[in-house]
Design a protein around this motif. Structure first.
Motif, PDB file in Angstrom:
ATOM      1  N   PRO A 224       9.867  -1.851  15.640  1.00  0.00           N
ATOM      2  CA  PRO A 224       9.308  -2.315  16.913  1.00  0.00           C
ATOM      3  C   PRO A 224      10.383  -2.616  17.955  1.00  0.00           C
ATOM      4  O   PRO A 224      10.164  -2.453  19.157  1.00  0.00           O
ATOM      5  CB  PRO A 224       8.542  -3.586  16.533  1.00  0.00           C
ATOM      6  N   ARG A 225      11.547  -3.027  17.489  1.00  0.00           N
ATOM      7  CA  ARG A 225      12.623  -3.352  18.445  1.00  0.00           C
ATOM      8  C   ARG A 225      13.176  -2.084  19.084  1.00  0.00           C
ATOM      9  O   ARG A 225      13.475  -2.066  20.284  1.00  0.00           O
ATOM     10  CB  ARG A 225      13.721  -4.149  17.743  1.00  0.00           C
ATOM     11  N   ALA A 226      13.297  -1.034  18.294  1.00  0.00           N
ATOM     12  CA  ALA A 226      13.754   0.253  18.843  1.00  0.00           C
ATOM     13  C   ALA A 226      12.691   0.811  19.787  1.00  0.00           C
ATOM     14  O   ALA A 226      13.001   1.302  20.876  1.00  0.00           O
ATOM     15  CB  ALA A 226      14.010   1.232  17.693  1.00  0.00           C
ATOM     16  N   HIS A 227      11.458   0.702  19.397  1.00  0.00           N
ATOM     17  CA  HIS A 227      10.315   1.157  20.197  1.00  0.00           C
ATOM     18  C   HIS A 227      10.357   0.495  21.588  1.00  0.00           C
ATOM     19  O   HIS A 227      10.162   1.146  22.613  1.00  0.00           O
ATOM     20  CB  HIS A 227       9.064   0.749  19.403  1.00  0.00           C
ATOM     21  N   GLY A 228      10.691  -0.789  21.596  1.00  0.00           N
ATOM     22  CA  GLY A 228      10.737  -1.544  22.854  1.00  0.00           C
ATOM     23  C   GLY A 228      11.834  -1.080  23.806  1.00  0.00           C
ATOM     24  O   GLY A 228      11.808  -1.395  24.991  1.00  0.00           O
ATOM     25  N   LEU A 229      12.800  -0.325  23.291  1.00  0.00           N
ATOM     26  CA  LEU A 229      13.904   0.145  24.141  1.00  0.00           C
ATOM     27  C   LEU A 229      13.589   1.480  24.811  1.00  0.00           C
ATOM     28  O   LEU A 229      14.322   1.930  25.693  1.00  0.00           O
ATOM     29  CB  LEU A 229      15.164   0.347  23.293  1.00  0.00           C
ATOM     30  N   LEU A 230      12.517   2.130  24.334  1.00  0.00           N
ATOM     31  CA  LEU A 230      12.245   3.494  24.807  1.00  0.00           C
ATOM     32  C   LEU A 230      11.583   3.486  26.175  1.00  0.00           C
ATOM     33  O   LEU A 230      10.602   2.766  26.395  1.00  0.00           O
ATOM     34  CB  LEU A 230      11.315   4.221  23.819  1.00  0.00           C
ATOM     35  N   GLY A 231      12.112   4.324  27.085  1.00  0.00           N
ATOM     36  CA  GLY A 231      11.416   4.566  28.349  1.00  0.00           C
ATOM     37  C   GLY A 231      10.252   5.515  28.090  1.00  0.00           C
ATOM     38  O   GLY A 231      10.161   6.132  27.022  1.00  0.00           O
ATOM     39  N   PHE A 232       9.353   5.663  29.055  1.00  0.00           N
ATOM     40  CA  PHE A 232       8.206   6.539  28.856  1.00  0.00           C
ATOM     41  C   PHE A 232       8.671   7.976  28.623  1.00  0.00           C
ATOM     42  O   PHE A 232       9.562   8.471  29.322  1.00  0.00           O
ATOM     43  CB  PHE A 232       7.242   6.471  30.049  1.00  0.00           C
ATOM     44  N   GLY A 233       8.071   8.628  27.651  1.00  0.00           N
ATOM     45  CA  GLY A 233       8.447  10.011  27.315  1.00  0.00           C
ATOM     46  C   GLY A 233       9.659  10.079  26.397  1.00  0.00           C
ATOM     47  O   GLY A 233      10.062  11.170  25.993  1.00  0.00           O
ATOM     48  N   SER A 234      10.248   8.925  26.064  1.00  0.00           N
ATOM     49  CA  SER A 234      11.438   8.911  25.191  1.00  0.00           C
ATOM     50  C   SER A 234      11.004   8.994  23.729  1.00  0.00           C
ATOM     51  O   SER A 234       9.850   8.771  23.393  1.00  0.00           O
ATOM     52  CB  SER A 234      12.242   7.632  25.414  1.00  0.00           C
TER      53      SER A 234
END
Ligand SMILES: C[S@@+](CC[C@H](N)C(=O)[O-])C[C@H]1O[C@@H](n2cnc3c(N)ncnc32)[C@H](O)[C@@H]1O
Length: 311
Positions: A224-234
């Protein structure tokens, strides 16, 4: 570190496609190791790209520094646990990012090391810690745990059906000082299956490594922490090497790809959950037969890719 051993990056083409690496993009490699994937990511992200590489193991990170030297300041090296990937990136202003990679487990460098205790093929003290900050070594587990605790650990993390018998043999054989002592104790307890290429201690060694480094808990916290770093489409790309890890990844992506996570028996949705990921392939991708033939270490790899959606 000992003699140079080359670690072949697993499913490299699929990783680059999964991350959708583009020039100028920013990527996080949560398991940098010697920088095999990291180097290919930087080549595809240049010019203008950047990489933040994390590893718990300082020794292997020295190899990455050498290998990625030509990219200069575009690569940041962080010694730490990927369970803290969000704070590591945010503290360095490295967020949002275009992709995050996890290539789980351990590398050929670590397996071949004569001091780390990861392999029953190399005589070494029973350590198995990825980094010195990990509190308990494999020796502590093997020599100080209750028999029942050992059996449960080998059962859960090794999915080893003979866990009780192995735990009893370990306790009776104490003190066990080296990888060879442990491998022999397991082999004496359960024997070798005729015709099997697989050493009887394989699952016990896997279980110990997972327990020592709390690998499953780290992964469950990191996703979830990595997920939170992603911009849209990342993109989020994870390569796992056994079913326990893959189950965590698969269930995480499935859950975050659903608009409702209420129990199926509940008639009306009350969860307010919104899908923020989209799986890119149906099921996991596996290495080709050709890759497995060239790099047998890749044979158990499963790669999953998900894309960040607008919430
Ligand atoms: C399979 S290797 C990665 C190989 C790399 N992708 C390459 O191609 O060169 C896995 C690496 O992840 C590191 N690692 C495992 N768990 C970790 C964690 N929780 N935090 C940081 N690094 C971890 C290990 O130390 C090891 O170097």
């Amino acid at each position: 570190m000992e003699a140079p051993v080359r670690h072949e990056p697993v499913m490299l083409r699929e990783v680059l496609a999964g991350l959708n690496v583009r020039p100028g993009g920013r990527y996080v490699d949560c398991t940098l190791d010697g920088g095999g994937h990291g180097e290919a990511i930087m080549e595809a992200a240049s010019p203008g790209g950047a990489l933040l590489g994390i590893d718990e193991d300082v020794d292997v990170m020295a190899l990455a520094r050498d290998r990625l030297q030509r990219f200069g300041d575009a690569v940041a090296y962080v010694h730490g646990n990927f369970r803290n990937v969000d704070s590591i990136c945010r503290e360095r202003g490295f967020s949002p990012v275009n992709g995050v990679l996890f290539d789980l487990g351990l590398s050929s460098h670590q397996l071949a090391s004569g001091s780390r205790g990861f392999s029953f093929r190399v005589e070494s003290p029973l350590d198995m810690r990825f980094g010195p900050e990990v509190e308990m070594t494999a020796s502590d587990w093997v020599n100080d745990s209750e028999e029942q605790e050992l059996a449960d650990m080998i059962w859960h993390f090794g999915e080893e059906r003979q866990s009780r018998r192995i735990a009893r043999a370990i306790v009776q054989g104490r003190p066990l000082r080296t990888t060879t002592d442990l491998a022999k104790a397991v082999e004496q307890a359960v024997g070798r299956r005729t015709g099997s290429q697989i050493h009887p201690a394989t699952k016990t060694f896997q279980a110990l490594r997972i327990a020592v480094n709390q690998e499953l808990a780290s992964l469950a916290e990191a996703l979830p922490r990595a997920h939170g770093l992603l911009g849209f489409g990342s993109r989020l790309v994870v390569i796992s090497y056994h079913s326990l890890e893959d189950r965590i990844v698969k269930q995480y992506i499935q859950r975050e790809s659903r608009d409702c996570i209420c129990p199926p028996e509940q008639p009306v949705c009350t969860c307010d959950h919104k899908a923020t990921l989209r799986p890119i392939s149906r099921g996991a991708l596996m290495p080709s037969q050709e890759e497995i033939a060239n790099n047998p270490r890749s044979r158990s790899a499963k790669l999953r890719v998900a894309e960040r959606l607008a919430a």
